[in-house]
Design a protein around this motif. Sequence first.
Motif, PDB file in Angstrom:
ATOM      1  N   SER A 123       0.843  -1.199   0.000  1.00 32.49           N
ATOM      2  CA  SER A 123       0.000   0.000   0.000  1.00 32.49           C
ATOM      3  C   SER A 123       0.877   1.247   0.000  1.00 32.49           C
ATOM      4  O   SER A 123       2.106   1.159   0.063  1.00 32.49           O
ATOM      5  N   ASP A 124       0.252   2.421  -0.022  1.00 35.31           N
ATOM      6  CA  ASP A 124       1.001   3.676   0.090  1.00 35.31           C
ATOM      7  C   ASP A 124       1.837   3.691   1.363  1.00 35.31           C
ATOM      8  O   ASP A 124       3.035   3.988   1.330  1.00 35.31           O
ATOM      9  N   ASP A 125       1.197   3.400   2.495  1.00 29.69           N
ATOM     10  CA  ASP A 125       1.930   3.370   3.766  1.00 29.69           C
ATOM     11  C   ASP A 125       2.991   2.276   3.756  1.00 29.69           C
ATOM     12  O   ASP A 125       4.104   2.471   4.233  1.00 29.69           O
ATOM     13  N   GLY A 126       2.641   1.134   3.204  1.00 29.10           N
ATOM     14  CA  GLY A 126       3.596   0.029   3.127  1.00 29.10           C
ATOM     15  C   GLY A 126       4.835   0.410   2.332  1.00 29.10           C
ATOM     16  O   GLY A 126       5.948   0.007   2.666  1.00 29.10           O
ATOM     17  N   PHE A 127       4.647   1.216   1.284  1.00 33.42           N
ATOM     18  CA  PHE A 127       5.794   1.660   0.491  1.00 33.42           C
ATOM     19  C   PHE A 127       6.662   2.620   1.308  1.00 33.42           C
ATOM     20  O   PHE A 127       7.886   2.577   1.228  1.00 33.42           O
ATOM     21  N   ASP A 128       6.044   3.473   2.109  1.00 30.89           N
ATOM     22  CA  ASP A 128       6.820   4.327   3.021  1.00 30.89           C
ATOM     23  C   ASP A 128       7.647   3.476   3.976  1.00 30.89           C
ATOM     24  O   ASP A 128       8.832   3.725   4.190  1.00 30.89           O
ATOM     25  N   TYR A 129       7.028   2.454   4.557  1.00 37.01           N
ATOM     26  CA  TYR A 129       7.721   1.602   5.536  1.00 37.01           C
ATOM     27  C   TYR A 129       8.821   0.782   4.867  1.00 37.01           C
ATOM     28  O   TYR A 129       9.879   0.558   5.463  1.00 37.01           O
ATOM     29  N   PHE A 130       8.568   0.344   3.628  1.00 40.05           N
ATOM     30  CA  PHE A 130       9.595  -0.372   2.868  1.00 40.05           C
ATOM     31  C   PHE A 130      10.801   0.540   2.619  1.00 40.05           C
ATOM     32  O   PHE A 130      11.951   0.156   2.816  1.00 40.05           O
ATOM     33  N   ARG A 131      10.532   1.774   2.195  1.00 42.33           N
ATOM     34  CA  ARG A 131      11.628   2.705   1.933  1.00 42.33           C
ATOM     35  C   ARG A 131      12.339   3.085   3.230  1.00 42.33           C
ATOM     36  O   ARG A 131      13.544   3.329   3.222  1.00 42.33           O
ATOM     37  N   GLY A 132      11.628   3.116   4.353  1.00 45.26           N
ATOM     38  CA  GLY A 132      12.270   3.304   5.650  1.00 45.26           C
ATOM     39  C   GLY A 132      13.233   2.161   5.933  1.00 45.26           C
ATOM     40  O   GLY A 132      14.382   2.372   6.344  1.00 45.26           O
ATOM     41  N   TRP A 133      12.788   0.937   5.680  1.00 45.81           N
ATOM     42  CA  TRP A 133      13.660  -0.228   5.826  1.00 45.81           C
ATOM     43  C   TRP A 133      14.877  -0.093   4.917  1.00 45.81           C
ATOM     44  O   TRP A 133      16.007  -0.353   5.339  1.00 45.81           O
ATOM     45  N   LEU A 134      14.641   0.354   3.700  1.00 46.29           N
ATOM     46  CA  LEU A 134      15.725   0.495   2.731  1.00 46.29           C
ATOM     47  C   LEU A 134      16.767   1.505   3.202  1.00 46.29           C
ATOM     48  O   LEU A 134      17.971   1.265   3.084  1.00 46.29           O
ATOM     49  N   VAL A 135      16.344   2.630   3.754  1.00 47.88           N
ATOM     50  CA  VAL A 135      17.282   3.621   4.298  1.00 47.88           C
ATOM     51  C   VAL A 135      18.163   2.973   5.361  1.00 47.88           C
ATOM     52  O   VAL A 135      19.374   3.202   5.402  1.00 47.88           O
ATOM     53  N   LEU A 136      17.569   2.134   6.202  1.00 51.69           N
ATOM     54  CA  LEU A 136      18.322   1.505   7.291  1.00 51.69           C
ATOM     55  C   LEU A 136      19.322   0.455   6.806  1.00 51.69           C
ATOM     56  O   LEU A 136      20.126  -0.026   7.601  1.00 51.69           O
ATOM     57  N   GLN A 137      19.303   0.146   5.524  1.00 54.13           N
ATOM     58  CA  GLN A 137      20.287  -0.793   4.973  1.00 54.13           C
ATOM     59  C   GLN A 137      21.600  -0.095   4.647  1.00 54.13           C
ATOM     60  O   GLN A 137      22.592  -0.738   4.330  1.00 54.13           O
ATOM     61  N   GLY A 138      21.615   1.232   4.721  1.00 59.14           N
ATOM     62  CA  GLY A 138      22.832   2.008   4.455  1.00 59.14           C
ATOM     63  C   GLY A 138      22.839   2.585   3.053  1.00 59.14           C
ATOM     64  O   GLY A 138      22.054   2.193   2.179  1.00 59.14           O
ATOM     65  N   ARG A 139      23.734   3.521   2.877  1.00 56.98           N
ATOM     66  CA  ARG A 139      23.770   4.287   1.629  1.00 56.98           C
ATOM     67  C   ARG A 139      24.059   3.441   0.394  1.00 56.98           C
ATOM     68  O   ARG A 139      23.413   3.613  -0.645  1.00 56.98           O
ATOM     69  N   ALA A 140      25.027   2.540   0.469  1.00 60.31           N
ATOM     70  CA  ALA A 140      25.394   1.751  -0.711  1.00 60.31           C
ATOM     71  C   ALA A 140      24.213   0.916  -1.199  1.00 60.31           C
ATOM     72  O   ALA A 140      23.904   0.894  -2.396  1.00 60.31           O
ATOM     73  N   VAL A 141      23.547   0.225  -0.283  1.00 60.87           N
ATOM     74  CA  VAL A 141      22.391  -0.593  -0.655  1.00 60.87           C
ATOM     75  C   VAL A 141      21.274   0.295  -1.168  1.00 60.87           C
ATOM     76  O   VAL A 141      20.648  -0.007  -2.193  1.00 60.87           O
ATOM     77  N   PHE A 142      21.023   1.402  -0.472  1.00 60.42           N
ATOM     78  CA  PHE A 142      19.967   2.328  -0.868  1.00 60.42           C
ATOM     79  C   PHE A 142      20.196   2.843  -2.287  1.00 60.42           C
ATOM     80  O   PHE A 142      19.305   2.761  -3.139  1.00 60.42           O
ATOM     81  N   GLU A 143      21.394   3.358  -2.548  1.00 65.60           N
ATOM     82  CA  GLU A 143      21.698   3.934  -3.869  1.00 65.60           C
ATOM     83  C   GLU A 143      21.568   2.888  -4.963  1.00 65.60           C
ATOM     84  O   GLU A 143      21.031   3.161  -6.039  1.00 65.60           O
ATOM     85  N   ARG A 144      22.058   1.705  -4.693  1.00 63.32           N
ATOM     86  CA  ARG A 144      21.992   0.648  -5.703  1.00 63.32           C
ATOM     87  C   ARG A 144      20.541   0.240  -5.977  1.00 63.32           C
ATOM     88  O   ARG A 144      20.148   0.040  -7.124  1.00 63.32           O
ATOM     89  N   ALA A 145      19.744   0.141  -4.916  1.00 63.62           N
ATOM     90  CA  ALA A 145      18.342  -0.263  -5.083  1.00 63.62           C
ATOM     91  C   ALA A 145      17.535   0.795  -5.823  1.00 63.62           C
ATOM     92  O   ALA A 145      16.662   0.460  -6.622  1.00 63.62           O
ATOM     93  N   VAL A 146      17.819   2.060  -5.566  1.00 61.97           N
ATOM     94  CA  VAL A 146      17.114   3.125  -6.290  1.00 61.97           C
ATOM     95  C   VAL A 146      17.466   3.060  -7.773  1.00 61.97           C
ATOM     96  O   VAL A 146      16.594   3.200  -8.632  1.00 61.97           O
ATOM     97  N   ALA A 147      18.728   2.804  -8.079  1.00 65.85           N
ATOM     98  CA  ALA A 147      19.173   2.717  -9.474  1.00 65.85           C
ATOM     99  C   ALA A 147      18.721   1.412 -10.147  1.00 65.85           C
ATOM    100  O   ALA A 147      18.411   1.402 -11.342  1.00 65.85           O
ATOM    101  N   ASP A 148      18.692   0.331  -9.376  1.00 68.35           N
ATOM    102  CA  ASP A 148      18.359  -0.987  -9.911  1.00 68.35           C
ATOM    103  C   ASP A 148      17.620  -1.789  -8.847  1.00 68.35           C
ATOM    104  O   ASP A 148      18.239  -2.540  -8.084  1.00 68.35           O
ATOM    105  N   PRO A 149      16.300  -1.636  -8.751  1.00 71.37           N
ATOM    106  CA  PRO A 149      15.546  -2.336  -7.711  1.00 71.37           C
ATOM    107  C   PRO A 149      15.737  -3.853  -7.723  1.00 71.37           C
ATOM    108  O   PRO A 149      15.682  -4.488  -6.671  1.00 71.37           O
ATOM    109  N   ASP A 150      16.002  -4.418  -8.894  1.00 66.86           N
ATOM    110  CA  ASP A 150      16.202  -5.868  -8.979  1.00 66.86           C
ATOM    111  C   ASP A 150      17.434  -6.318  -8.197  1.00 66.86           C
ATOM    112  O   ASP A 150      17.545  -7.480  -7.823  1.00 66.86           O
TER     113      ASP A 150
END
Length: 187
Positions: free
Chosen positions: A81-108
């Motif tokens: 959901s909309d909220d679920g996507f916020d919470y997912f992206r919150g989780w993604l931030v907590l993975q650190g910058r390298a993981v975050f940047e890579r996932a934004v560029a290539d979600p796969d």
Amino acid sequence: MPTASFGTMDTGTFWELIDTARAEVADPADGHAVAARASALLGELPAADIVAAQQLLWDALTRSYRSPLWAAAYTLNGGCSDDGFDYFRGWLVLQGRAVFERAVADPDSLSELPAVMTAAQHGHELECEAALAIAWNAHLAATGAHIPRGSCAVRYPALDPAWGFDFDDAAEMSRRLPRIAALCRVS
């Protein structure tokens, strides 16, 4: 006394704080523990840095507000959901910058993370609502007050209409995010 010196809050300092929080918890895969530690570290800084961190967090959430990443979250979490996507992206931030940047560029690329593989195997959702409150909680603990209204701005971009397909469409998901689709056994 802070365990690390973060100086004035900027993008690099924000990500350093997240990395430090990850390093200082027993299990960096535990998003709630990482969020709590990041909030505690942030709470040791001046209020202006805490407010700046709130804006930097929302800047990261804005950068990651992308249709391909939402499709990945939808597939990995069995819906999003909309909220679920916020919470997912919150989780993604907590993975650190390298993981975050890579996932934004290539979600796969998320399919390669051990935490994602484990979640897919056991049907766990990848989300952390607590990540969204890191600065909020730090400011409240440090000052006894909420972050001042109007001190942060969020403006999400329009989603890519080319990704406006039904995320339950297995063939389309397998074509666009093949590694995630295979990991989640989308068929």
